[in-house]
Design a protein around this motif. Structure first.
Motif, PDB file in Angstrom:
ATOM      1  N   VAL A   1      71.457  78.404   4.901  1.00 25.32           N
ATOM      2  CA  VAL A   1      71.344  77.262   5.825  1.00 25.32           C
ATOM      3  C   VAL A   1      70.904  77.747   7.206  1.00 25.32           C
ATOM      4  O   VAL A   1      70.093  77.100   7.877  1.00 25.32           O
ATOM      5  N   ASP A   2      71.426  78.897   7.633  1.00 26.18           N
ATOM      6  CA  ASP A   2      70.966  79.486   8.902  1.00 26.18           C
ATOM      7  C   ASP A   2      69.467  79.785   8.857  1.00 26.18           C
ATOM      8  O   ASP A   2      68.751  79.569   9.839  1.00 26.18           O
ATOM      9  N   CYS A   3      69.003  80.298   7.718  1.00 18.81           N
ATOM     10  CA  CYS A   3      67.570  80.594   7.568  1.00 18.81           C
ATOM     11  C   CYS A   3      66.740  79.312   7.675  1.00 18.81           C
ATOM     12  O   CYS A   3      65.684  79.288   8.319  1.00 18.81           O
ATOM     13  N   ILE A   4      67.227  78.237   7.048  1.00 18.41           N
ATOM     14  CA  ILE A   4      66.527  76.948   7.101  1.00 18.41           C
ATOM     15  C   ILE A   4      66.485  76.431   8.537  1.00 18.41           C
ATOM     16  O   ILE A   4      65.461  75.929   9.016  1.00 18.41           O
ATOM     17  N   LYS A   5      67.622  76.553   9.238  1.00 21.59           N
ATOM     18  CA  LYS A   5      67.673  76.112  10.648  1.00 21.59           C
ATOM     19  C   LYS A   5      66.631  76.859  11.476  1.00 21.59           C
ATOM     20  O   LYS A   5      65.921  76.255  12.287  1.00 21.59           O
ATOM     21  N   LEU A   6      66.544  78.169  11.254  1.00 25.04           N
ATOM     22  CA  LEU A   6      65.593  78.979  12.019  1.00 25.04           C
ATOM     23  C   LEU A   6      64.150  78.562  11.722  1.00 25.04           C
ATOM     24  O   LEU A   6      63.315  78.492  12.618  1.00 25.04           O
ATOM     25  N   GLN A   7      63.890  78.258  10.447  1.00 28.34           N
ATOM     26  CA  GLN A   7      62.545  77.805  10.068  1.00 28.34           C
ATOM     27  C   GLN A   7      62.196  76.476  10.743  1.00 28.34           C
ATOM     28  O   GLN A   7      61.035  76.187  11.004  1.00 28.34           O
ATOM     29  N   GLN A   8      63.221  75.682  11.030  1.00 30.68           N
ATOM     30  CA  GLN A   8      63.002  74.381  11.662  1.00 30.68           C
ATOM     31  C   GLN A   8      63.093  74.451  13.187  1.00 30.68           C
ATOM     32  O   GLN A   8      63.085  73.424  13.865  1.00 30.68           O
ATOM     33  N   GLY A   9      63.222  75.677  13.698  1.00 25.64           N
ATOM     34  CA  GLY A   9      63.237  75.857  15.138  1.00 25.64           C
ATOM     35  C   GLY A   9      64.577  75.678  15.802  1.00 25.64           C
ATOM     36  O   GLY A   9      64.680  75.549  17.024  1.00 25.64           O
ATOM     37  N   VAL A  10      65.645  75.647  15.009  1.00 26.78           N
ATOM     38  CA  VAL A  10      67.002  75.498  15.557  1.00 26.78           C
ATOM     39  C   VAL A  10      67.671  76.865  15.589  1.00 26.78           C
ATOM     40  O   VAL A  10      67.835  77.506  14.554  1.00 26.78           O
ATOM     41  N   SER A  11      68.079  77.308  16.758  1.00 28.96           N
ATOM     42  CA  SER A  11      68.709  78.630  16.848  1.00 28.96           C
ATOM     43  C   SER A  11      69.964  78.627  17.730  1.00 28.96           C
ATOM     44  O   SER A  11      70.567  79.663  17.948  1.00 28.96           O
ATOM     45  N   GLU A  12      70.360  77.438  18.225  1.00 27.12           N
ATOM     46  CA  GLU A  12      71.494  77.375  19.147  1.00 27.12           C
ATOM     47  C   GLU A  12      72.818  77.694  18.464  1.00 27.12           C
ATOM     48  O   GLU A  12      73.679  78.341  19.030  1.00 27.12           O
ATOM     49  N   TYR A  13      73.005  77.205  17.251  1.00 22.40           N
ATOM     50  CA  TYR A  13      74.282  77.410  16.568  1.00 22.40           C
ATOM     51  C   TYR A  13      74.038  77.906  15.156  1.00 22.40           C
ATOM     52  O   TYR A  13      73.759  77.134  14.246  1.00 22.40           O
ATOM     53  N   LEU A  14      74.112  79.207  14.991  1.00 24.76           N
ATOM     54  CA  LEU A  14      73.976  79.819  13.666  1.00 24.76           C
ATOM     55  C   LEU A  14      75.299  80.486  13.318  1.00 24.76           C
ATOM     56  O   LEU A  14      75.899  81.163  14.150  1.00 24.76           O
ATOM     57  N   VAL A  15      75.752  80.293  12.090  1.00 19.18           N
ATOM     58  CA  VAL A  15      76.969  80.987  11.643  1.00 19.18           C
ATOM     59  C   VAL A  15      76.762  82.492  11.753  1.00 19.18           C
ATOM     60  O   VAL A  15      77.637  83.229  12.194  1.00 19.18           O
ATOM     61  N   HIS A  16      75.567  82.939  11.379  1.00 16.74           N
ATOM     62  CA  HIS A  16      75.247  84.372  11.369  1.00 16.74           C
ATOM     63  C   HIS A  16      74.463  84.793  12.607  1.00 16.74           C
ATOM     64  O   HIS A  16      73.467  85.514  12.511  1.00 16.74           O
ATOM     65  N   GLY A  17      74.913  84.337  13.758  1.00 21.80           N
ATOM     66  CA  GLY A  17      74.223  84.658  15.000  1.00 21.80           C
ATOM     67  C   GLY A  17      74.171  86.145  15.291  1.00 21.80           C
ATOM     68  O   GLY A  17      73.222  86.643  15.902  1.00 21.80           O
ATOM     69  N   GLU A  18      75.189  86.886  14.835  1.00 23.75           N
ATOM     70  CA  GLU A  18      75.214  88.330  15.077  1.00 23.75           C
ATOM     71  C   GLU A  18      74.478  89.110  13.985  1.00 23.75           C
ATOM     72  O   GLU A  18      74.397  90.336  14.029  1.00 23.75           O
ATOM     73  N   SER A  19      73.966  88.377  12.998  1.00 23.96           N
ATOM     74  CA  SER A  19      73.119  88.994  11.959  1.00 23.96           C
ATOM     75  C   SER A  19      71.731  88.370  12.016  1.00 23.96           C
ATOM     76  O   SER A  19      71.080  88.153  10.989  1.00 23.96           O
ATOM     77  N   LEU A  20      71.293  88.070  13.228  1.00 15.38           N
ATOM     78  CA  LEU A  20      70.060  87.314  13.430  1.00 15.38           C
ATOM     79  C   LEU A  20      68.845  88.006  12.816  1.00 15.38           C
ATOM     80  O   LEU A  20      67.955  87.343  12.266  1.00 15.38           O
ATOM     81  N   ALA A  21      68.792  89.340  12.885  1.00 13.82           N
ATOM     82  CA  ALA A  21      67.630  90.066  12.343  1.00 13.82           C
ATOM     83  C   ALA A  21      67.479  89.784  10.850  1.00 13.82           C
ATOM     84  O   ALA A  21      66.351  89.592  10.353  1.00 13.82           O
ATOM     85  N   LYS A  22      68.592  89.739  10.130  1.00 15.50           N
ATOM     86  CA  LYS A  22      68.528  89.482   8.683  1.00 15.50           C
ATOM     87  C   LYS A  22      68.141  88.028   8.425  1.00 15.50           C
ATOM     88  O   LYS A  22      67.388  87.743   7.495  1.00 15.50           O
ATOM     89  N   VAL A  23      68.662  87.123   9.238  1.00 15.47           N
ATOM     90  CA  VAL A  23      68.296  85.708   9.099  1.00 15.47           C
ATOM     91  C   VAL A  23      66.796  85.541   9.316  1.00 15.47           C
ATOM     92  O   VAL A  23      66.107  84.849   8.549  1.00 15.47           O
ATOM     93  N   GLN A  24      66.268  86.184  10.347  1.00 18.64           N
ATOM     94  CA  GLN A  24      64.838  86.100  10.644  1.00 18.64           C
ATOM     95  C   GLN A  24      63.996  86.675   9.508  1.00 18.64           C
ATOM     96  O   GLN A  24      62.960  86.113   9.143  1.00 18.64           O
ATOM     97  N   THR A  25      64.468  87.778   8.943  1.00 19.07           N
ATOM     98  CA  THR A  25      63.728  88.419   7.844  1.00 19.07           C
ATOM     99  C   THR A  25      63.611  87.484   6.650  1.00 19.07           C
ATOM    100  O   THR A  25      62.516  87.250   6.123  1.00 19.07           O
ATOM    101  N   VAL A  26      64.743  86.936   6.224  1.00 22.14           N
ATOM    102  CA  VAL A  26      64.734  86.067   5.037  1.00 22.14           C
ATOM    103  C   VAL A  26      64.006  84.764   5.337  1.00 22.14           C
ATOM    104  O   VAL A  26      63.266  84.243   4.490  1.00 22.14           O
ATOM    105  N   ALA A  27      64.179  84.227   6.546  1.00 24.30           N
ATOM    106  CA  ALA A  27      63.477  82.992   6.920  1.00 24.30           C
ATOM    107  C   ALA A  27      61.965  83.184   6.877  1.00 24.30           C
ATOM    108  O   ALA A  27      61.212  82.234   6.592  1.00 24.30           O
ATOM    109  N   GLY A  28      61.503  84.406   7.145  1.00 23.03           N
ATOM    110  CA  GLY A  28      60.075  84.691   7.099  1.00 23.03           C
ATOM    111  C   GLY A  28      59.557  84.989   5.706  1.00 23.03           C
ATOM    112  O   GLY A  28      58.348  84.906   5.459  1.00 23.03           O
ATOM    113  N   LEU A  29      60.469  85.320   4.783  1.00 27.81           N
ATOM    114  CA  LEU A  29      60.059  85.700   3.429  1.00 27.81           C
ATOM    115  C   LEU A  29      60.078  84.536   2.444  1.00 27.81           C
ATOM    116  O   LEU A  29      59.229  84.463   1.548  1.00 27.81           O
ATOM    117  N   VAL A  30      61.049  83.651   2.565  1.00 24.87           N
ATOM    118  CA  VAL A  30      61.269  82.626   1.539  1.00 24.87           C
ATOM    119  C   VAL A  30      60.817  81.262   2.054  1.00 24.87           C
ATOM    120  O   VAL A  30      61.244  80.836   3.125  1.00 24.87           O
TER     121      VAL A  30
END
Length: 325
Positions: free
Chosen positions: A250-279
């Motif tokens: 869900v964090d990955c989906i939020k990032l894909q939609q341009g939402v970054s204010e409240y992510l559960v995995h805010g401290e794992s942002l690099a991994k969220v960005q990686t998967v959001a860019g891959l899938v």
């Protein structure tokens, strides 16, 4: 002893107790891991206290029996196992307790923990007693939310919701208890519940969660190996791990939609960005829906081949129509 986040609601109850206006059936709603049973028992102990109206004195015969868990006028009903229903026979026993004479010539308290685990038969069995309880009988019900409670039960109770503390306050409280720093994502993964967050860190789930997210992110990168590593980590942790993966996606989906204010995995942002860019977003949305369905199925049905079901779910990222980019 009450927790800091209990104080506001407790003071409201104390005011009603002092005025003799506490409803005969109190329903306490709060998240799992908030210590609601502690607050509910504080209320029960106060109602039963022989010396004080607004707080337990701790020294009277009633308070001593309560502390020893041998009070004859205090009764608790709860599911025999987590996830199980409260049987109708246990609820009928509540009705019998309600009409018994107090053994200490005082009040009687019946506490139903996880009242949302009452089946329809149990709920129907206690309706009339909740509506018109015998004199001197106090009901205290606890539940996680109104969603699983029958409206007929809710309508007969005075509802109180225990507010979840601010997540930064939770973080500071847990850090003080454990004397170590924790990530805000540990708080968010436990829906802001302080005791659940503390247990999460104490039991090393924060470390295992990190290992799972690492393995999952690695699996989604070419050459797409490690599917059994991810499945094994999930299987070892149990169905809670499916929620972790759901939150992450869900964090990955939020990032894909341009939402970054409240992510559960805010401290794992690099991994969220990686998967959001891959899938692709459509694949992530489909896989979130499927893993949530799998979580519900495994909650209800024991003995299923979890490893096989997890591998089948993970292959959804690699199918002909769902290939990662």
């Amino acid at each position: 002893m009450l927790y800091p986040w209990h104080q506001s609601l407790w003071q409201s109850w104390q005011q009603l107790l002092g005025q003799g206006r506490l409803h005969h059936a109190v329903l306490l709603l709060s998240a799992k891991g908030s210590g609601r049973e502690v607050l509910a028992k504080q209320l029960a102990k106060t109602v039963l206290c022989q010396n004080c109206d607004t707080e337990p004195c701790g020294v009277c015969h009633s308070c001593q029996l309560f502390a020893a868990e041998t009070h004859p006028d205090f009764h608790i009903v709860k599911p025999e196992q987590e996830g199980k229903q409260i049987g109708v026979d246990a609820i009928r026993q509540c009705n019998r307790w309600a009409v018994e004479t107090s053994q200490l010539a005082g009040q009687r308290v019946i506490m139903i923990e996880h009242a949302d685990a009452m089946g329809e038969a149990g709920a129907n069995a206690i309706l009339k007693t909740l509506e018109e309880p015998p004199s001197g009988c106090q009901f205290i019900l606890t539940a996680q939310s109104l969603d699983s409670l029958l409206p007929t039960i809710v309508s007969r109770c005075n509802k109180w919701r225990l507010t979840t503390p601010d997540e930064q306050d939770v973080k500071r409280w847990v850090e003080k208890q454990l004397m170590q720093s924790i990530k805000i994502e540990a708080v968010r993964l436990n829906n802001g519940a302080p005791l659940a967050t503390m247990q999460f860190v104490e039991q090393g789930q924060d470390i295992r969660h990190g290992n799972l997210i690492d393995a999952f992110a690695a699996f989604l990168q070419p050459p797409y190996i490690g599917i059994y590593d991810v499945a094994g980590l999930c299987s070892g942790e149990g169905i809670t791990s499916l929620k972790w993966l759901s939150y992450f996606m869900v964090d990955c989906i939020k990032l894909q939609q341009g939402v970054s204010e409240y992510l559960v995995h805010g401290e794992s942002l690099a991994k969220v960005q990686t998967v959001a860019g891959l899938v692709p977003p459509a694949v992530l949305i489909q896989q979130v829906r499927k893993i949530n369905e799998l979580h519900r199925m495994l909650e209800k049905q024991r003995g299923l081949n979890t490893d096989l079901l997890l591998v089948e779910w993970l292959t959804g990222f690699l199918g002909e129509n769902n290939s990662v980019s």
